[in-house]
Design an enzyme around this catalytic site. Structure first.
Site, PDB file in Angstrom:
ATOM      1  N   ARG A 100       0.884  -1.178   0.000  1.00 26.07           N
ATOM      2  CA  ARG A 100       0.000   0.000   0.000  1.00 26.07           C
ATOM      3  C   ARG A 100       0.918   1.224   0.000  1.00 26.07           C
ATOM      4  O   ARG A 100       1.639   1.467   0.970  1.00 26.07           O
ATOM      5  CB  ARG A 100      -0.888  -0.022   1.252  1.00 26.07           C
ATOM      6  CG  ARG A 100      -1.848   1.147   1.411  1.00 26.07           C
ATOM      7  CD  ARG A 100      -2.618   0.936   2.710  1.00 26.07           C
ATOM      8  NE  ARG A 100      -3.506   2.035   3.043  1.00 26.07           N
ATOM      9  CZ  ARG A 100      -4.795   2.102   2.723  1.00 26.07           C
ATOM     10  NH1 ARG A 100      -5.339   1.115   2.038  1.00 26.07           N
ATOM     11  NH2 ARG A 100      -5.551   3.117   3.094  1.00 26.07           N
ATOM     12  N   HIS A 127      -7.182   1.396  -6.661  1.00 22.72           N
ATOM     13  CA  HIS A 127      -7.464   0.654  -5.420  1.00 22.72           C
ATOM     14  C   HIS A 127      -8.280  -0.599  -5.783  1.00 22.72           C
ATOM     15  O   HIS A 127      -9.454  -0.718  -5.440  1.00 22.72           O
ATOM     16  CB  HIS A 127      -8.237   1.531  -4.446  1.00 22.72           C
ATOM     17  CG  HIS A 127      -8.221   1.047  -3.037  1.00 22.72           C
ATOM     18  ND1 HIS A 127      -7.655  -0.157  -2.653  1.00 22.72           N
ATOM     19  CD2 HIS A 127      -8.729   1.602  -1.897  1.00 22.72           C
ATOM     20  CE1 HIS A 127      -7.797  -0.312  -1.357  1.00 22.72           C
ATOM     21  NE2 HIS A 127      -8.435   0.735  -0.871  1.00 22.72           N
ATOM     22  N   GLN A 130     -10.225  -2.876  -3.044  1.00 23.90           N
ATOM     23  CA  GLN A 130     -11.478  -2.310  -2.550  1.00 23.90           C
ATOM     24  C   GLN A 130     -12.614  -2.559  -3.536  1.00 23.90           C
ATOM     25  O   GLN A 130     -13.715  -2.971  -3.145  1.00 23.90           O
ATOM     26  CB  GLN A 130     -11.319  -0.799  -2.329  1.00 23.90           C
ATOM     27  CG  GLN A 130     -12.599  -0.099  -1.861  1.00 23.90           C
ATOM     28  CD  GLN A 130     -13.064  -0.563  -0.504  1.00 23.90           C
ATOM     29  OE1 GLN A 130     -12.325  -0.480   0.465  1.00 23.90           O
ATOM     30  NE2 GLN A 130     -14.297  -1.049  -0.416  1.00 23.90           N
ATOM     31  N   ASP A 222     -16.445   8.675  -1.808  1.00 19.84           N
ATOM     32  CA  ASP A 222     -15.198   8.548  -1.066  1.00 19.84           C
ATOM     33  C   ASP A 222     -14.868   9.936  -0.512  1.00 19.84           C
ATOM     34  O   ASP A 222     -15.501  10.938  -0.886  1.00 19.84           O
ATOM     35  CB  ASP A 222     -14.093   8.045  -2.008  1.00 19.84           C
ATOM     36  CG  ASP A 222     -12.793   7.701  -1.290  1.00 19.84           C
ATOM     37  OD1 ASP A 222     -12.812   7.580  -0.045  1.00 19.84           O
ATOM     38  OD2 ASP A 222     -11.765   7.557  -1.970  1.00 19.84           O
ATOM     39  N   CYS A 261     -16.237   3.541   0.748  1.00 15.36           N
ATOM     40  CA  CYS A 261     -15.083   2.677   1.023  1.00 15.36           C
ATOM     41  C   CYS A 261     -14.452   2.936   2.390  1.00 15.36           C
ATOM     42  O   CYS A 261     -13.601   2.155   2.826  1.00 15.36           O
ATOM     43  CB  CYS A 261     -14.046   2.799  -0.089  1.00 15.36           C
ATOM     44  SG  CYS A 261     -13.495   4.486  -0.401  1.00 15.36           S
ATOM     45  N   ARG A 289     -13.942  -7.034   2.320  1.00 16.32           N
ATOM     46  CA  ARG A 289     -12.531  -6.925   1.977  1.00 16.32           C
ATOM     47  C   ARG A 289     -11.815  -8.222   2.348  1.00 16.32           C
ATOM     48  O   ARG A 289     -10.986  -8.732   1.586  1.00 16.32           O
ATOM     49  CB  ARG A 289     -11.881  -5.747   2.723  1.00 16.32           C
ATOM     50  CG  ARG A 289     -12.288  -4.356   2.253  1.00 16.32           C
ATOM     51  CD  ARG A 289     -11.772  -4.054   0.855  1.00 16.32           C
ATOM     52  NE  ARG A 289     -10.318  -4.148   0.788  1.00 16.32           N
ATOM     53  CZ  ARG A 289      -9.472  -3.175   1.142  1.00 16.32           C
ATOM     54  NH1 ARG A 289      -9.946  -2.006   1.582  1.00 16.32           N
ATOM     55  NH2 ARG A 289      -8.176  -3.330   1.014  1.00 16.32           N
TER      56      ARG A 289
END
Length: 302
Positions: A100, A127, A130, A222, A261, A289
């Site tokens: 990440r 991403h 996700q 988001d 998210c 997830r």
């Protein structure tokens, strides 16, 4: 031959559906898959994390493996070591790597020089982990993916980029609404449009939230200021008309759901009222997830 997961399009439409179906099975039996037994998986985090770190750590453990958390600032990469050198060293110790970080090119270089599968757990560009969990959540709610419409409202960030590509790949219509000047990356739009030629999905970019949510089955948002952009708080002024509120939700399909998210900045990209109304969906999305990533790792390490 090793496989990496740097972009949602590293999977085929059929593989995504297989992953979702298998993830649903893993959700019912958390120790069903022991693909990682005897394997050590490195988790390199250059950015802070809650869901991503926990879901991968727990997932690797449940699959019989050893998760090794590596804080980015503690690595020699943070002191200027070549990424390709780090990759070649880690290949002598680990069986896989989850990273990440900020620059997408760093993940690409790690994958190029590593002997093990590399999973993109987030970059400034994409991403995919996700969105894989998001697709699972939508599938659980609607029983299908193809033909649905997702309206993404907010900043044209890594989430917007990934949704555009994913929509084109699996046949979901995606309409992204951002303020002028905050549209998604043109490279992601081009890839999404190219993929959509096969699935007949519609990919739209607009500056009108109302236009985006029309006939939407899913409204997605988001945070307006992503990690690494904390110095750009003034940008929020351009987003004041892009809040997911009761009025905007009423313009979508009657049975539409709202997804986020996380983490959420309530009162900015989403109101407290709407967040709580769809909290069951949002936290199911967060849980997924774990399951979706386990199914992904099973595919990559089989």
């Amino acid at each position: 031959m090793k496989r990496d997961f740097l972009n949602i399009s590293d999977l085929t439409k059929e593989e995504i559906l297989e992953i979702i179906e298998y993830a649903i099975k893993l959700k019912k039996d958390k120790f069903l898959d022991q693909t990682l037994k005897g394997k050590s998986i490195g988790l390199v985090f250059m950015k802070p994390s809650t869901r991503t770190r926990l879901s991968f750590e727990v997932g690797v453990y449940q699959m019989g493996g050893q998760p090794i958390y590596i804080q980015g600032s503690s690595t020699q990469m943070s002191r200027g070591e070549d990424i390709k050198d780090t990759a070649r060293v880690l290949s002598r110790y680990l069986d896989g790597l989850v990273i990440r970080t900020y620059a997408h090119k760093e993940v690409e270089e790690l994958a190029e020089y590593s002997d093990f599968p590399v999973i993109n757990a987030l970059t400034d560009y994409l991403h995919p982990c996700q969105v894989l969990a998001d697709l699972m959540t939508i599938y659980e709610r609607f029983g299908k993916l193809e033909g649905l419409k997702v309206a993404y409202v907010g900043d044209g960030n890594n989430m917007a980029n990934t949704w555009i590509i994913a929509g084109g790949l699996v046949g979901i219509h995606v309409s992204v609404a951002t303020p002028k000047g905050y549209e998604p990356d043109s490279k992601a739009v081009a890839e999404g449009l190219e993929l959509a030629k096969k699935t007949k999905a519609k990919i739209e970019i607009t500056n009108s939230p109302e236009e985006a949510v029309k006939n939407a089955d899913v409204i997605y948002t988001d945070v307006w200021v992503s990690m690494g952009q904390e110095g750009e708080k003034e940008k929020k002024e351009f987003f004041k008309d892009f809040t997911i509120n009761k009025d905007l939700v009423s313009k979508a399909n009657k049975n539409a759901i709202v997804m986020h998210c996380l983490p959420a900045h309530k009162g900015e990209e989403i109101t407290e009222e709407i967040f709580e109304q769809f909290a069951d969906v949002i936290f199911e999305e967060a849980e997924n997830r774990l399951h979706a990533q386990k199914a992904l790792m099973s595919l990559l390490f089989k």
